[in-house]
Every structure is written in structure tokens, then in C-alpha cells.
Design a protein around this motif. Structure first.
Motif, short mmCIF file in Angstrom:
data_model
loop_
_atom_site.label_atom_id
_atom_site.label_comp_id
_atom_site.label_asym_id
_atom_site.label_seq_id
_atom_site.Cartn_x
_atom_site.Cartn_y
_atom_site.Cartn_z
N ASN A 53 0.77 -1.24 0.00
CA ASN A 53 0.00 0.00 0.00
C ASN A 53 0.80 1.30 0.00
N MET A 54 2.04 1.29 0.45
CA MET A 54 2.74 2.57 0.64
C MET A 54 2.83 3.36 -0.66
N LEU A 55 3.39 2.77 -1.70
CA LEU A 55 3.57 3.48 -2.96
C LEU A 55 2.23 3.81 -3.60
N ARG A 56 1.32 2.85 -3.59
CA ARG A 56 0.01 3.06 -4.21
C ARG A 56 -0.75 4.18 -3.52
N ARG A 57 -0.76 4.18 -2.18
CA ARG A 57 -1.48 5.20 -1.44
C ARG A 57 -0.81 6.57 -1.59
N ALA A 58 0.52 6.57 -1.68
CA ALA A 58 1.22 7.84 -1.87
C ALA A 58 0.83 8.47 -3.20
N TRP A 59 0.73 7.65 -4.26
CA TRP A 59 0.35 8.18 -5.56
C TRP A 59 -1.11 8.65 -5.56
N THR A 60 -2.00 7.86 -4.94
CA THR A 60 -3.41 8.25 -4.86
C THR A 60 -3.57 9.58 -4.13
N SER A 61 -2.86 9.75 -3.03
CA SER A 61 -2.95 11.00 -2.28
C SER A 61 -2.37 12.16 -3.08
N TYR A 62 -1.31 11.89 -3.83
CA TYR A 62 -0.71 12.94 -4.68
C TYR A 62 -1.72 13.42 -5.72
N VAL A 63 -2.41 12.48 -6.36
CA VAL A 63 -3.39 12.84 -7.39
C VAL A 63 -4.56 13.60 -6.76
N GLN A 64 -4.99 13.18 -5.58
CA GLN A 64 -6.09 13.87 -4.92
C GLN A 64 -5.74 15.33 -4.62
N GLU A 65 -4.49 15.59 -4.30
CA GLU A 65 -4.09 16.95 -3.95
C GLU A 65 -3.71 17.79 -5.16
N HIS A 66 -3.25 17.15 -6.24
CA HIS A 66 -2.75 17.90 -7.40
C HIS A 66 -3.64 17.80 -8.63
N GLY A 67 -4.41 16.71 -8.74
CA GLY A 67 -5.18 16.50 -9.96
C GLY A 67 -4.25 16.29 -11.13
N ASP A 120 -2.48 18.76 -12.37
CA ASP A 120 -1.49 19.83 -12.27
C ASP A 120 -0.44 19.42 -11.24
N ASP A 121 0.82 19.50 -11.60
CA ASP A 121 1.88 19.08 -10.68
C ASP A 121 2.38 20.21 -9.79
N ARG A 122 1.65 21.31 -9.74
CA ARG A 122 2.01 22.41 -8.85
C ARG A 122 1.30 22.22 -7.51
N SER A 123 2.04 22.39 -6.44
CA SER A 123 1.49 22.21 -5.10
C SER A 123 0.91 23.54 -4.62
N HIS A 124 -0.40 23.55 -4.37
CA HIS A 124 -1.07 24.79 -3.98
C HIS A 124 -1.43 24.82 -2.49
N SER A 125 -1.01 23.83 -1.72
CA SER A 125 -1.31 23.79 -0.29
C SER A 125 -0.17 23.08 0.43
N ASP A 126 -0.16 23.23 1.75
CA ASP A 126 0.86 22.56 2.55
C ASP A 126 0.73 21.05 2.43
N ARG A 127 -0.50 20.54 2.43
CA ARG A 127 -0.69 19.10 2.30
C ARG A 127 -0.22 18.61 0.94
N ALA A 128 -0.47 19.39 -0.11
CA ALA A 128 -0.01 18.99 -1.44
C ALA A 128 1.51 18.92 -1.48
N ARG A 129 2.17 19.89 -0.88
CA ARG A 129 3.64 19.86 -0.83
C ARG A 129 4.13 18.66 -0.01
N MET A 130 3.44 18.36 1.08
CA MET A 130 3.82 17.22 1.90
C MET A 130 3.69 15.91 1.13
N MET A 131 2.59 15.76 0.37
CA MET A 131 2.39 14.52 -0.38
C MET A 131 3.39 14.40 -1.52
#
Length: 233
Positions: free
Chosen positions: A141-155, A157-168
Motif C-alpha cells: 500500500n505505501m507506494l500506491r497510497r502515496a500516488w493516490t494522495s498525490y493525485v487527490q491533492e494535485h489533480g 497539475d503538478d504544482r502544489s497549492h497547499s501545505d498538504r499537497a507539498r507534503m504529499m
């Protein structure tokens, strides 16, 4: 006469009858200090445990006035290390297969140089899980969940618009960098990810073979080159 003799002997030795030796008193004081320290440490551990349980409970509980008011503080503590996923009895089946690969390079004046070949990180996880009686939760789950969370925060667009997006983004980047560092010798200071998403066809209505007869649709996404702390690989 006997008592007087005992008092005389004790006095000659420099001791007062009925008094504890000085070494015994020092040991008792030291033991009391250690007991006090251990007691305070135990109290702090219990308080920290209760606070952790409360924050996790507020994270998974239905929305309420407290969780709404302190959402940022709760998420800052729980995510991403203590994230909970309560889908045991109502799972969300995967509709796609994702192949996550990474390659590394060195930063030069003209951009990334000494670029490595792609390393299939998803295949590494699949190999660790396959034929394992007790598969690792990390490998599953680690890699899969990391990617899912990244997509949820960025859609898209690969620009991080929030602290959580930068963290992910940092979380996903660090996972890939650590996997590569453990796989290859050498050093690198930049990394890029490639994600190939393949659609899982729905089951056949008659219960037969659901594999499509045509070409399987898939899409490939290249993430930007991310700078990392120099890793040995």
C-alpha cells in the motif's frame, strides 16, 4: 550495663544510636529522585497516547463541531503516517492498474544528465508480495497510497497549492528516492516518476472471460524532475 556499653562503642565509632548511615540516606534520596523522574515520564507517555487516540478518533469519526474547527491541526498530526482507511466492510475496488516507475539523474547546466534507465517500482512491490504468506502492508500500500494522495491533492497539475499537497509530493518523492537508492550503486540528486495507468475492464455480463478483445486503453503521465538530497545508489 549492656546498653551503656553499646552506646560507648557506637560513640567511639562516631555514630549516633538509631541514626541511618549517610550512604544509606544518599541512596534513598537518589532512588526517590529516579522514582519521581520515571513517574513524570510515565505520565507524559500516557498523556501523549491519549492525545494521539483522541486525534485519530476525531479524524475517522463523522464530522462534528470539534473536528470541523480543528481540521488542519488534526490532519497535520494524523497524515500521512497515521492515516486510517475504514473500508473493510465497504471496499472501493480498483478500476485501474498503475505501473509507477522512476529514473534518476545528476543536475548540470543543461538540465538532468547521466539519466538512468526506468526502474519499475510497482514491480518491486508485486515481487515482494507474490507467494508471501504474510505480505508486507508497506509493499502492498505505501507506494500506491502515496500516488493516490498525490493525485487527490494535485489533480492533473503538478504544482502544489497547499501545505498538504507539498507534503504529499515530498512523501512520494522520498519513497521513490529511497527505493532507487537501495537498488543501485552511485549517487543522484534529481528524480522523475512515470505512471502508466491501464483500465481494468468490467466483468462480462454472462460471467465469462472479461478480457477485452481489442487494445487495452492506457495513459502515461510524466512528472517533473524533482530535486532530492544527494542519495547513494
Amino acid at each position: 550495663m549492656v546498653d551503656e556499653a553499646a552506646a560507648t562503642i557506637a560513640g567511639s565509632a562516631g555514630q549516633v544510636p538509631g541514626a541511618e548511615p549517610e550512604a544509606v540516606r544518599e541512596d534513598s534520596a537518589l532512588s526517590a529522585s529516579w522514582r519521581t523522574l520515571v513517574g513524570w515520564v510515565a505520565v507524559l507517555c500516557i498523556a501523549a497516547s491519549l492525545a494521539h487516540v483522541l486525534l485519530v478518533f476525531l479524524h475517522v469519526a463523522p464530522l462534528n463541531s470539534i473536528s470541523k474547527r480543528y481540521t488542519e491541526k488534526i490532519d497535520a498530526w494524523v497524515l500521512p503516517l497515521f492515516e486510517q482507511n475504514w473500508q473493510l466492510f465497504a471496499p472501493n475496488p480498483e478500476s485501474v492498474n498503475q505501473q509507477i516507475s522512476a529514473r534518476t539523474g545528476r543536475i548540470s547546466k543543461d538540465g538532468p544528465s547521466d539519466v538512468s534507465r526506468w526502474v519499475d517500482l510497482s514491480a518491486m512491490d508485486a515481487s515482494a508480495v507474490r507467494h508471501s504468506v504474510f505480505p508486507s502492508h508497506t509493499a502492498q500500500n505505501m507506494l500506491r497510497r502515496a500516488w493516490t494522495s498525490y493525485v487527490q491533492e494535485h489533480g492533473g497539475d503538478d504544482r502544489s497549492h497547499s501545505d498538504r499537497a507539498r507534503m504529499m509530493k515530498e512523501y512520494l518523492r522520498n519513497i521513490a528516492a529511497n527505493r532507487i537508492a537501495g537498488e543501485r550503486p552511485g549517487t543522484f540528486d534529481t528524480i522523475q516518476l512515470r505512471v502508466v495507468t491501464k483500465r481494468i475492464p468490467p466483468p462480462a455480463p454472462d460471467g465469462g472471460d472479461s478480457r477485452p478483445t481489442g487494445r487495452v486503453s492506457h495513459e502515461t503521465r510524466y512528472l517533473p524532475w524533482w530535486k532530492v538530497t544527494t542519495h547513494a545508489r
